[in-house]
Design a protein around this motif. Structure first.
Motif, PDB file in Angstrom:
ATOM      1  N   THR A   1       0.829  -1.201   0.000  1.00 29.35           N
ATOM      2  CA  THR A   1       0.000   0.000   0.000  1.00 29.35           C
ATOM      3  C   THR A   1       0.867   1.255   0.000  1.00 29.35           C
ATOM      4  O   THR A   1       0.620   2.214  -0.737  1.00 29.35           O
TER       5      THR A   1
ATOM      6  N   ILE B   1       2.571   2.060  -3.380  1.00 30.78           N
ATOM      7  CA  ILE B   1       1.689   2.700  -4.359  1.00 30.78           C
ATOM      8  C   ILE B   1       1.395   4.132  -3.957  1.00 30.78           C
ATOM      9  O   ILE B   1       1.457   5.051  -4.773  1.00 30.78           O
ATOM     10  N   GLU B   2       1.112   4.324  -2.684  1.00 36.84           N
ATOM     11  CA  GLU B   2       0.723   5.672  -2.251  1.00 36.84           C
ATOM     12  C   GLU B   2       1.872   6.648  -2.352  1.00 36.84           C
ATOM     13  O   GLU B   2       1.670   7.836  -2.580  1.00 36.84           O
TER      14      GLU B   2
ATOM     15  N   ASP C   1       4.176   6.587  -4.574  1.00 36.55           N
ATOM     16  CA  ASP C   1       4.659   6.660  -5.951  1.00 36.55           C
ATOM     17  C   ASP C   1       5.927   5.862  -6.200  1.00 36.55           C
ATOM     18  O   ASP C   1       6.635   6.100  -7.169  1.00 36.55           O
TER      19      ASP C   1
ATOM     20  N   VAL D   1       4.085   1.657  -9.535  1.00 35.29           N
ATOM     21  CA  VAL D   1       2.836   1.930 -10.245  1.00 35.29           C
ATOM     22  C   VAL D   1       1.952   0.687 -10.203  1.00 35.29           C
ATOM     23  O   VAL D   1       0.735   0.762 -10.220  1.00 35.29           O
TER      24      VAL D   1
ATOM     25  N   VAL E   1      -3.209  -1.339  -9.390  1.00 39.31           N
ATOM     26  CA  VAL E   1      -2.649  -0.428 -10.384  1.00 39.31           C
ATOM     27  C   VAL E   1      -2.892   1.001  -9.937  1.00 39.31           C
ATOM     28  O   VAL E   1      -3.997   1.347  -9.529  1.00 39.31           O
ATOM     29  N   ASP E   2      -1.856   1.839  -9.990  1.00 44.72           N
ATOM     30  CA  ASP E   2      -2.050   3.277  -9.793  1.00 44.72           C
ATOM     31  C   ASP E   2      -2.614   3.824 -11.097  1.00 44.72           C
ATOM     32  O   ASP E   2      -1.919   3.942 -12.096  1.00 44.72           O
ATOM     33  N   GLY E   3      -3.909   4.129 -11.076  1.00 43.04           N
ATOM     34  CA  GLY E   3      -4.588   4.508 -12.319  1.00 43.04           C
ATOM     35  C   GLY E   3      -4.401   5.977 -12.672  1.00 43.04           C
ATOM     36  O   GLY E   3      -4.998   6.459 -13.637  1.00 43.04           O
ATOM     37  N   THR E   4      -3.561   6.710 -11.922  1.00 42.92           N
ATOM     38  CA  THR E   4      -3.417   8.144 -12.185  1.00 42.92           C
ATOM     39  C   THR E   4      -3.112   8.390 -13.652  1.00 42.92           C
ATOM     40  O   THR E   4      -3.779   9.177 -14.313  1.00 42.92           O
TER      41      THR E   4
ATOM     42  N   SER F   1      -7.171  -4.302  -9.373  1.00 41.87           N
ATOM     43  CA  SER F   1      -7.921  -3.220  -8.734  1.00 41.87           C
ATOM     44  C   SER F   1      -7.152  -1.936  -8.993  1.00 41.87           C
ATOM     45  O   SER F   1      -5.941  -1.878  -8.823  1.00 41.87           O
ATOM     46  N   THR F   2      -7.858  -0.957  -9.452  1.00 39.56           N
ATOM     47  CA  THR F   2      -7.206   0.291  -9.826  1.00 39.56           C
ATOM     48  C   THR F   2      -7.434   1.317  -8.735  1.00 39.56           C
ATOM     49  O   THR F   2      -8.568   1.518  -8.300  1.00 39.56           O
ATOM     50  N   TRP F   3      -6.371   1.923  -8.330  1.00 41.22           N
ATOM     51  CA  TRP F   3      -6.485   2.942  -7.286  1.00 41.22           C
ATOM     52  C   TRP F   3      -6.453   4.323  -7.893  1.00 41.22           C
ATOM     53  O   TRP F   3      -5.902   4.532  -8.958  1.00 41.22           O
TER      54      TRP F   3
ATOM     55  N   LEU G   1     -10.200   4.263 -14.724  1.00 43.15           N
ATOM     56  CA  LEU G   1      -9.158   4.377 -15.742  1.00 43.15           C
ATOM     57  C   LEU G   1      -9.582   5.327 -16.862  1.00 43.15           C
ATOM     58  O   LEU G   1      -9.268   5.126 -18.024  1.00 43.15           O
TER      59      LEU G   1
END
Lengths: 376, 378, 317
Positions: free
Chosen positions: A87, A90-91, A93, A96, A121-124, B171-173, B178
């Protein structure tokens, strides 16, 4: 008229030559931008920072991890100990993508149950995320097929992995899927548009502001001659620009050029005329250089973004798609990409060339008309 | 520094801005216009890839496969072709990006050997679109295969799969859907503000030089710092208004989720505006002709902010030297900050790295600009 | 500034732009309350000198002090004590009269309690009562000029630099402008004003003639008029003038021939062509001519002679 025109031309070139930095200013930024943007503009997804948490620690789970490590698409940046690590990765950075193999993964596979594999997945950046997800599913599919084939030979009663349709993909025109081939022609067109429009827009406003325009206008020169005299040098500069950056793209970035140089020249000429027309038109709407500058920003940026340079026109809302119809860059990008990569000729490109011709004619006519009016 | 002189300068600048409504209108409307165009225009979500189909067999099974492509929602059939050569022609004309070729013995092969191959041809000129379309095509085929495998198993009287399948559960954060808009719009805001800011200030000094008023001004006891602040304060207000327009439309019009704090957003935005105005001012101080200043401003803002800020092209995918270069592309910090505030709800402490970048930038620019301003003609 | 020290001192003041020397070893000493006229052709170095004295240009060599402060090292202190009005009109055209005055009042930190009175004075001086809210760009040349002067003296500077303040202004307005300058000088303000109008030179206490960056002559108008022309001055009416100048310039004994309005001013040296010979010489070349008339020289004659004398000196080294 040719006499007056040649006098105008002489003056323009003299002014340009007097300015010792002009040639440097015209060429150096162009090449530097070409170099930087050629490398920068890419959607390719390589070396995605990936964190892995393997709670199963079985042969199967290690095999899956090695599938990820084997490809250059993913860089394992952290082998985590627990979910909290994941966690945080991902948070903060650091990663990804995070792959979590739960305890019991191998057992589930052995027993013919479906074994859940958690992927965070970091969807940013949605584009990177989408493409990375695609790769992940390919890797997982490969892993499953490997597992199945290992399982198939000793056992009966399973579906052999080769059952089904195999998709043979053929990416034409760019077999290596090298997206530099896509962007470099785009950069060439964009850089040219930017330079030509701003040079032209400023040239006339400047003469107006400094007061020389008035001086020229009291002479018997006709607006048409004046505009021609103003634009011919920029046209030549534009052609030089295109030749220069194209050569650079071909020699440095090894973008193939398989089409005809003549088609390129025709397309480039029509495009430049349209760009000049646009610059002139902008200049007739501005009284000060400040305004010309603002208008330049105002129009050139959307023209650049909404050209299909990076973002497919097909993905835009209908209204914006209509707007792109008056964008000369849109057509030129089709032409330049087609000439570079597909090698097609006028027989195929005539709609784009015709559109460029119409745009050029319309913008130049409009600017001559407006220019005449603005003098009254 | 003297408050009286500073006020006189800032007030004068405000009056001049006010007296040029055309430029003021452009300064205030431009961000909104650009938001509308770029917000909608910058999208990578290709919904309907135009597909040409050359179905040599035209059997029930081959048509079923084509249906799979269409019903996936990702493809729309633009043409049905009758011969192989027509594919090249259709691609040249841009009628399709992908072509599906089904061989004449497709269903027979499937029936006898259980497997068959089909060809998917892509116009790979646009690599990103091709990559995405390729993924879609593989997805459609995988779906078809699942069904074929089930049928095969049933036909051979075996239970489907004794070997467990890996069940991929992504799961996408942060950007759960997306949706590329959520990713791009914060970037668009950053780029627009960078462009507008540079445009606002990059001619302020050169204009005074060309009109001769600067000579009058520098013969007085004003200081460089007073001139700079007097020029920047009014534009700072305009910049904040512009930022407000952009951010409000990002949230309420484009529906980008906003998870951070207003205070964080305001602080970082103000800092960013200081940087962009400072850049424009520095250009204006260094280059005395408006023509030169505007050329430089265009050069250092438009393409670098679009291409090197990470707003479309991910910085971590660039070659190392270019990545190093992006460190001086100031919008990259704000792009990172905005995305984090919008999608992750980050606070000031989470953002210390890009904030540090912006702060260093702001200090350096202000220092350079104050130094560059010469009260001399030579 | 100490009471005794001169307002402006320049010693060997030089300004070079690349290979071109705009101001060449200029020495000046100007006392408080003087009106000094800088006279010289375009490009003589008048503006460059003034800009150096204001601290806007850095001298290439030499030194200068204004109000007792060194222009190179203490430009800010210099600026506290001067008012400057540049050649190019340089108030803000998009601001009103009042706004321009208020702006410069703020810049010079004119004490608030005095500002209203100073502004009234400046507006009255410019003759702009009732037009305080007009945009400056809508004003005619003369008014703009007087307003610019008003802005430059809002802070009551002891020294005023005016760089061609009257160029492009109609004669009536020029006269009014000079009245203002005299009023200021009467209050003890030192004024250095450059012009290329010869008639304006007569209004100055002292004149500095500048040509090609050098101080050619300096003195009161009376002193300069008495400057030896190198012969006697005659006025002769003839036509066409151009051909006559050409002819006479090559004639022995003619020191100088120049066009003044519709007549010719000729300086005749000793032992050459005599005044009586002139009409004959001219008519022989098809030029109509009347009898020459001896006249006393004005400043312009002196100036033309000084400048052209140097030209010959340079042409034949």
């Amino acid at each position: 008229m040719f006499e007056r025109l040649s006098v105008m031309l002489m003056k323009e070139f003299l002014e340009l030559r007097r300015d010792r930095w002009a040639m440097f200013r015209l060429i150096a930024p162009l090449l530097i931008q070409m170099l930087v943007f050629g490398y920068a503009a890419t959607f390719t997804v390589h070396h995605v920072a990936t964190a892995i948490l393997d709670l199963d620690q079985s042969q199967a789970s290690r095999s899956l991890v090695s599938h990820f490590v084997a490809t250059s698409r993913f860089d394992v940046v952290d082998v985590a100990k627990n979910q909290a690590d994941i966690t945080r990765d991902i948070e903060e950075d650091k990663a990804v993508i995070a792959i979590v193999i739960h305890a019991g993964f191998a057992r589930d596979l052995e027993n013919g149950r479906s074994a859940p594999l958690q992927v965070i997945v970091d969807g940013t950046n949605s584009n990177t995320a989408l493409i990375a997800l695609g790769y992940i599913s390919q890797i997982v599919a490969q892993f499953s097929a490997d597992q199945a084939s290992r399982a198939f030979s000793p056992r009966v009663g399973t579906v052999p992995p080769e059952i089904g349709i195999s998709l043979q993909t053929r990416p034409w025109f760019n077999e290596g899927l090298d997206d530099r081939w896509f962007f470099i022609p785009g950069v060439i067109g964009t850089l040219t548009l930017l330079q030509v429009v701003s040079l032209t827009a400023f040239a006339i406003v400047r003469e107006r502001e400094v007061g020389t325009l008035e001086q020229i206008m009291v002479s018997p020169i006709r607006p048409f001659e004046f505009i021609l005299g103003k634009t011919v040098p920029f046209f030549l500069i534009g052609l030089g620009d295109i030749a220069l950056v194209s050569t650079f793209g071909i020699l440095w970035f090894h973008v193939p050029f398989i089409g005809s140089a003549w088609v390129m020249l025709l397309g480039a000429s029509l495009f430049l005329l349209a760009a000049l027309g646009m610059g002139l038109l902008l200049s007739t709407f501005s009284r000060t250089q400040q305004q010309a500058f603002a208008l330049n920003f105002f129009f050139v940026n959307p023209f650049f973004i909404l050209s299909g340079f990076a973002f497919p026109i097909a993905a835009m809302p209908k209204l914006l798609q209509w707007f792109t119809l008056v964008n000369p860059l849109r057509y030129f990008l089709v032409v330049i990409r087609a000439v570079f990569l597909k090698g097609v000729g006028i027989a195929v490109l005539w709609p784009q060339l015709a559109a460029l011709a119409v745009l050029a004619l319309a913008m130049l006519t409009l600017s001559v008309l407006r220019f005449r009016k603005s003098l009254d | 520094m003297n408050a009286r002189r500073l006020f006189a300068l800032a007030y004068k600048e405000t009056l001049q801005i006010w007296r040029d409504p055309r430029s003021l209108a452009i300064a205030l409307l431009m961000p909104l216009m650009q938001m509308a165009m770029l917000g909608y225009g910058v999208s990578l979500d290709i919904k309907h890839v135009p597909l040409c189909v050359y179905d040599q067999e035209n059997s029930q099974q081959s048509r079923a496969l084509v249906d799979r492509f269409v019903s996936s929602g990702w493809f729309s059939i633009s043409r049905t072709l009758g011969r192989q050569a027509a594919i090249r022609d259709a691609m040249d004309r841009g009628e399709c990006i992908a072509a599906l070729v089904i061989p004449v013995d497709f269903s027979r092969q499937l029936a006898t050997t259980g497997s068959a191959s089909v060809q998917a041809i892509f116009d790979a000129t646009d690599v990103n679109t091709t990559n995405i379309a390729l993924g879609y095509a593989e997805g459609a085929v995988a779906q078809a295969n699942a069904q074929i495998a089930a049928q095969w198993a049933a036909a051979h009287g075996i239970k489907p799969s004794l070997v467990g399948q890996v069940d991929l559960r992504p799961s996408t954060w942060f950007n759960e859907t997306l949706d590329s808009r959520n990713f791009i719009i914060p970037g668009v805001v950053a780029v627009i503000l960078a462009l507008v800011g540079a445009q606002l200030t990059s001619l302020t000094i050169s204009r005074e030089w060309e009109r001769g008023t600067m000579e009058q001004l520098i013969s007085t006891p004003v200081t460089a710092l007073e001139v700079m602040l007097g020029k920047l304060i009014p534009y700072f207000v305009i910049g904040l208004v512009d930022a407000g327009f952009c951010l409000v439309s990002a949230v309420y019009w484009f529906g980008v989720p906003f998870r951070g704090g207003i205070g964080t957003l305001f602080t970082t935005t103000a800092l960013f505006i200081i940087v962009v105005l400072g850049i424009g001012y520095l250009i204006s101080v260094r280059i005395r002709s408006q023509l030169g200043a505007s050329q430089i401003a265009l050069l250092v803002t438009m393409l670098p902010t679009t291409l090197l800020s990470g707003y479309t092209f991910p910085i971590d995918q660039m070659p190392a030297p270019i990545q190093a270069l992006t460190l001086v592309v100031y919008p990259r910090y704000y792009v990172t900050i905005l995305r984090a505030i919008f999608l992750k709800g980050s606070g000031l402490t989470d953002l210390w790295v890009p904030l540090l970048g912006l702060t260093v930038y702001a200090v350096a620019i202000i220092w350079l600009a104050a130094r560059a301003f010469r009260k001399r003609l030579d | 500034m100490n009471e005794g020290t001169p307002a402006i001192i320049a010693e060997g003041l030089t300004k070079r732009f690349q290979s071109f020397t705009a101001v060449d070893r200029l020495d000046l000493r100007i006392d408080r309350g003087e009106i000094i006229g800088f006279i010289g052709p375009n490009g003589a170095g008048k503006s460059t000198t003034i800009r150096m004295l204001c601290g806007l240009l850095r001298p290439s060599a030499g030194r200068a002090s204004v109000a007792g402060f060194d222009v190179e090292h203490e430009p800010e202190s210099v600026r506290e004590h001067i008012g400057y009005m540049s050649q190019k009109f340089s108030l803000y055209g998009d601001l009103t009269v009042r706004e321009n005055l208020r702006f410069f009042g703020g810049i010079y930190r004119v004490p608030r309690q005095q500002f209203a009175e100073r502004m009234r004075f400046a507006v009255a001086m410019a003759g702009l009562q009732g037009r305080e809210d007009a945009l400056v760009r809508t004003l005619a040349g003369g008014w703009k000029q007087r307003l610019a002067l008003g802005c430059a003296i809002l802070h009551r500077p002891p020294i005023l630099f005016l760089d061609e303040p009257t160029s492009g202004v109609e004669p009536e307005a020029r006269r009014r402008f000079w009245d203002l300058i005299h009023d200021l000088a009467a209050e003890g303000v030192t004024i250095l004003v450059s012009t290329h109008y010869m008639d304006e030179a007569e209004y100055c206490n002292r004149i500095a003639l500048i040509d090609r960056g050098r101080l050619v002559a300096m003195g009161t108008p009376g002193e300069l008029r008495g400057h030896r022309l190198g012969g006697d001055l005659f006025e002769i009416a003839c036509a066409p003038l151009g051909a006559a100048v050409q002819l006479l310039s090559g004639t022995p004994g003619v020191v100088e021939a120049a066009i003044f309005g519709d007549k010719l001013h000729v300086v005749l040296g000793a032992g050459g062509t005599s005044a009586a010979d002139l009409p004959r010489l001219l008519t022989a070349h098809g030029i109509e001519a009347r009898l020459p008339r001896p006249i006393s020289p004005n400043l312009e004659d002196v100036f033309v002679q000084l400048v052209s004398g140097k030209q010959e000196e340079r042409a034949a080294p």
